[in-house]
Design a protein around this motif. Structure first.
Motif, short mmCIF file in Angstrom:
data_model
loop_
_atom_site.label_atom_id
_atom_site.label_comp_id
_atom_site.label_asym_id
_atom_site.label_seq_id
_atom_site.Cartn_x
_atom_site.Cartn_y
_atom_site.Cartn_z
N ILE A 1 0.74 -1.20 0.06
CA ILE A 1 0.01 0.04 -0.01
C ILE A 1 0.88 1.31 0.03
CG2 ILE A 1 -1.85 1.40 1.12
CD1 ILE A 1 -2.74 -1.27 0.07
N ILE A 2 0.61 2.13 -1.05
CA ILE A 2 1.29 3.32 -1.12
C ILE A 2 0.27 4.43 -0.53
CG2 ILE A 2 2.34 5.05 -2.55
CD1 ILE A 2 3.81 2.53 -2.76
N VAL A 3 1.10 4.88 0.92
CA VAL A 3 0.13 5.84 1.57
C VAL A 3 0.00 7.08 0.85
CG1 VAL A 3 -0.21 6.53 4.08
CG2 VAL A 3 0.58 4.26 3.55
N ASP A 4 -1.22 7.81 0.80
CA ASP A 4 -1.47 8.87 0.40
C ASP A 4 -1.80 9.81 1.68
OD1 ASP A 4 -1.86 11.59 -0.71
OD2 ASP A 4 -3.15 10.66 -2.04
N GLY A 5 -1.00 10.45 2.48
CA GLY A 5 -1.56 11.25 3.74
C GLY A 5 -1.52 10.21 4.97
N THR B 1 4.67 7.67 10.99
CA THR B 1 5.20 6.48 11.72
C THR B 1 6.07 5.58 10.94
OG1 THR B 1 3.35 5.29 10.20
CG2 THR B 1 2.66 5.84 12.47
N GLY B 2 6.57 6.08 9.76
CA GLY B 2 7.57 5.58 8.79
C GLY B 2 6.97 4.14 8.14
N PRO B 3 7.66 3.85 7.24
CA PRO B 3 7.17 2.31 6.66
C PRO B 3 7.29 1.31 7.52
CG PRO B 3 9.07 3.34 5.51
CD PRO B 3 8.97 4.13 6.76
N PHE B 4 6.23 0.23 7.41
CA PHE B 4 6.09 -0.88 8.19
C PHE B 4 5.35 -1.89 7.69
CE2 PHE B 4 2.39 1.76 9.63
CZ PHE B 4 1.36 0.76 9.77
N TYR B 5 5.50 -3.14 8.28
CA TYR B 5 4.81 -4.13 7.91
C TYR B 5 3.65 -4.78 8.74
CZ TYR B 5 4.05 -9.12 6.76
OH TYR B 5 3.31 -10.34 6.73
N CYS B 6 2.52 -4.75 8.48
CA CYS B 6 1.61 -5.28 9.20
C CYS B 6 1.38 -6.72 9.22
CB CYS B 6 0.57 -4.63 9.03
SG CYS B 6 -1.04 -5.04 10.32
N THR C 1 0.61 -7.05 4.87
CA THR C 1 0.68 -5.89 4.19
C THR C 1 1.68 -4.96 4.58
OG1 THR C 1 -1.79 -6.07 3.70
CG2 THR C 1 -0.61 -3.86 3.33
N VAL C 2 2.63 -4.39 3.38
CA VAL C 2 3.44 -3.32 3.64
C VAL C 2 2.98 -2.00 3.39
CG1 VAL C 2 5.74 -2.56 2.92
CG2 VAL C 2 5.49 -4.87 3.05
N TYR C 3 3.04 -1.11 4.40
CA TYR C 3 2.67 0.14 4.12
C TYR C 3 3.66 1.25 3.95
CZ TYR C 3 -1.97 -1.31 5.52
OH TYR C 3 -3.10 -2.03 5.52
N ILE C 4 3.80 2.11 3.01
CA ILE C 4 4.84 3.08 2.80
C ILE C 4 4.49 4.38 2.32
CG2 ILE C 4 5.64 2.20 0.72
CD1 ILE C 4 8.59 2.76 1.64
N ASP C 5 4.94 5.56 2.98
CA ASP C 5 4.54 6.87 2.38
C ASP C 5 5.75 7.59 1.76
OD1 ASP C 5 3.88 9.67 1.90
OD2 ASP C 5 2.73 9.81 3.87
N PRO C 6 5.60 7.69 0.46
CA PRO C 6 6.93 8.07 -0.32
C PRO C 6 7.46 9.41 0.28
CG PRO C 6 5.44 7.23 -1.81
CD PRO C 6 4.49 7.19 -0.58
N THR C 7 6.61 10.33 0.99
CA THR C 7 7.09 11.39 1.40
C THR C 7 8.03 11.15 2.48
OG1 THR C 7 5.13 11.71 2.93
CG2 THR C 7 5.12 12.69 0.82
N PHE C 8 8.10 10.06 3.24
CA PHE C 8 9.01 9.58 4.33
C PHE C 8 10.49 9.97 3.73
CE2 PHE C 8 12.09 6.10 5.31
CZ PHE C 8 12.16 6.22 6.68
#
Length: 290
Positions: free
Chosen positions: A107-111, A124-129, A134-141
């Motif tokens: 999942i590419i996080v938007d906001g 929160t930074g990129p993380f795995y749930c 699922t891997v979550y990552i916001d590119p603005t990180f």
């Protein structure tokens, strides 16, 4: 790393998802809160419940396909597409390495978006749930990484971060997380060993990344350059617990570590590059040699 322009990457299953999250404390953020958020940023832990503040209610589902992400050229131009495209490569690597491998959702996080493991955002930074796989990552990180910790966060550094989170997915699949549950903090804790193994897995993938190919037999990625490797190692150092504590103005306290020191994170990343997945047994290493 650089994608080959004509590599086909449109078959990735990454999705974009996001919404709005209330500001922490509901007002201006003071210096203490900034330091607190930096700690969140580089530990991949959502601590907003401790300090207050709202969030998205309940885990969200669905998401949109990453637009304009069909070729390696697209991936070279755009962070979102680069991450989505790299998921194909990483999945192919682990599919050949781990019997019964299941691809995680990316999942590419938007906001911000809610998950079963807390809110996902650049705070929160990129993380795995694990329960969602699922891997979550916001590119603005990556912009925050550059601004706050003076590191380039170039293409390979970005993919190192992604591959690290995929390493956690592999740990979940092969039973590492069940066999070595979190036992608190400290330089030789299971938590630190888990994170260092994920760094090592990321290094093992980097060493083999140029061998993964699309449906036409075109390699997704070109071999990494020396400069790109140096950049990735700098990113690993930037997210070392000791570096984060020092940059946040605090005392370096190994007993509070959750991810390992800068030196450890670089060394285990290099161990994976040099020795592959078989070099990544961080749990059999004596505390003094970790």
């Amino acid at each position: 790393m650089t994608f080959n322009d004509n590599a086909r990457v449109g078959g990735n299953s990454a999705k974009r998802r996001g919404g709005t999250v209330a500001a922490v404390g509901g007002g201006a953020v003071g210096l203490g809160a900034v330091v607190f958020l930096l700690i969140q940023l580089f530990t991949g832990t959502d601590l907003s419940g401790i300090v207050g503040g709202g969030g998205v209610a309940g885990p969200q589902t669905g998401g949109e396909r990453i637009a304009n992400c069909e070729t390696g050229q697209d991936a070279n131009r755009n962070d979102d597409c680069r991450l989505a495209a790299a998921s194909l490569n990483i999945d192919q690597f682990w599919g050949k390495t781990v019997e019964g491998y299941r691809e995680p959702q990316l999942i590419i996080v938007d906001g911000a978006t809610s998950t079963q493991c807390g809110t996902a955002s650049n705070a929160t930074g990129p993380f795995y749930c694990p329960p969602e796989e699922t891997v979550y990552i916001d590119p603005t990180f990556f912009a925050l990484l550059r601004e706050q910790f003076d590191t380039n966060a170039g293409p390979l550094a970005q993919l190192y971060v992604l591959a690290h989170e995929y390493g956690h997915h592999v740990q979940n699949l092969i039973g590492v997380m069940d066999q070595y549950p979190n036992d608190g903090t400290g330089p030789a804790s299971n938590g630190v060993r888990t994170e260092l193994q994920a760094d090592c897995f990321a290094g093992a993938w980097v060493a083999d990344a140029a061998d993964q190919v699309d449906e036409n037999g075109t390699p997704y990625l070109q071999p990494p350059t020396t400069e790109q490797i140096t950049n990735a190692l700098a990113a690993a150092a930037a997210v070392g617990d000791d570096h984060i504590q020092a940059e946040s103005g605090g005392v370096v306290n190994p007993e509070s570590w959750t991810h390992g020191s800068s030196e450890q994170r670089q060394r285990w990343f290099d161990a994976g590059r040099a020795g592959g997945v078989n070099a990544c047994d961080t749990f059999s290493v004596a505390a003094g040699s970790l």
